[in-house]
Design a protein around this motif. Structure first.
Motif, short mmCIF file in Angstrom:
data_model
loop_
_atom_site.label_atom_id
_atom_site.label_comp_id
_atom_site.label_asym_id
_atom_site.label_seq_id
_atom_site.Cartn_x
_atom_site.Cartn_y
_atom_site.Cartn_z
N ALA B 25 0.84 -1.21 0.00
CA ALA B 25 0.00 0.00 0.00
C ALA B 25 0.88 1.25 0.00
N LEU B 26 1.96 1.22 0.78
CA LEU B 26 2.86 2.38 0.81
C LEU B 26 3.50 2.59 -0.57
N LEU B 29 1.30 4.31 -2.86
CA LEU B 29 1.19 5.74 -2.55
C LEU B 29 2.52 6.46 -2.82
N PHE B 31 5.56 5.71 -1.83
CA PHE B 31 6.62 5.65 -0.81
C PHE B 31 7.54 4.47 -1.15
N ASN B 32 8.18 4.57 -2.31
CA ASN B 32 8.93 3.42 -2.83
C ASN B 32 10.20 3.12 -2.06
N ALA B 33 10.66 4.08 -1.25
CA ALA B 33 11.91 3.89 -0.50
C ALA B 33 11.73 2.89 0.65
N VAL B 34 10.50 2.51 0.92
CA VAL B 34 10.25 1.57 2.01
C VAL B 34 10.66 0.16 1.58
N GLN B 35 11.61 -0.43 2.29
CA GLN B 35 12.11 -1.75 1.93
C GLN B 35 11.35 -2.86 2.67
N ASP B 36 11.00 -2.59 3.95
CA ASP B 36 10.38 -3.66 4.75
C ASP B 36 9.49 -3.04 5.82
#
Lengths: 84, 84
Positions: B25-26, B29, B31-36
């Motif tokens: 979901a991130l 939106l 927020f592609n830098a979220v790895q985990d």
């Protein structure tokens, strides 16, 4: 890489039925010293190093998805982790 | 009075479908830098002052009710609050 810890809690003014249920269960297990229980969410996120402004990034994630800002508060800790 | 904060997380070896769903979901939106993303529970408890050994008390609550010790880890902080 950033390691971010997010703590999401219900606002003080909001009733916490889940917390009350857990309190009741604790009392039934003889943990009578427990006066109050509030339950929230705890998230651990790993985020790429190349985020320009990590605070803005985390605040936006919280306000767009991770929390319901009408009934919840949030706080977070940012830890910079050097990749081995 | 004691104010105890309990952090319950899934063990590293356990798959976290909820965390994966939030990560998806991130990303949607941007927020592609979220790895985990790992999601757990955060509890705030208020406990009477007259508990003899607060650490044992909290550990017993965690192991009997608040966590599933097979798949979850927990840690906690104890803060002594002087009643006004």
């Amino acid at each position: 890489m950033y390691k971010v810890k997010v703590y999401v809690t219900l606002r003080e003014s909001v009733l916490d039925p889940q917390g009350n249920a857990v309190k009741g269960a604790l009392h039934s297990l003889s943990f009578n010293a427990v006066q109050d229980v509030r339950i929230g969410k705890y998230l651990e996120l790993k985020i790429d190093q190349d985020v320009a402004d990590i605070d803005t990034f985390v605040k936006e994630m919280c306000e767009k998805l991770l929390t319901n800002v009408v009934i919840e508060d949030y706080r977070y800790d940012v830890e910079e982790v050097v990749a081995q």
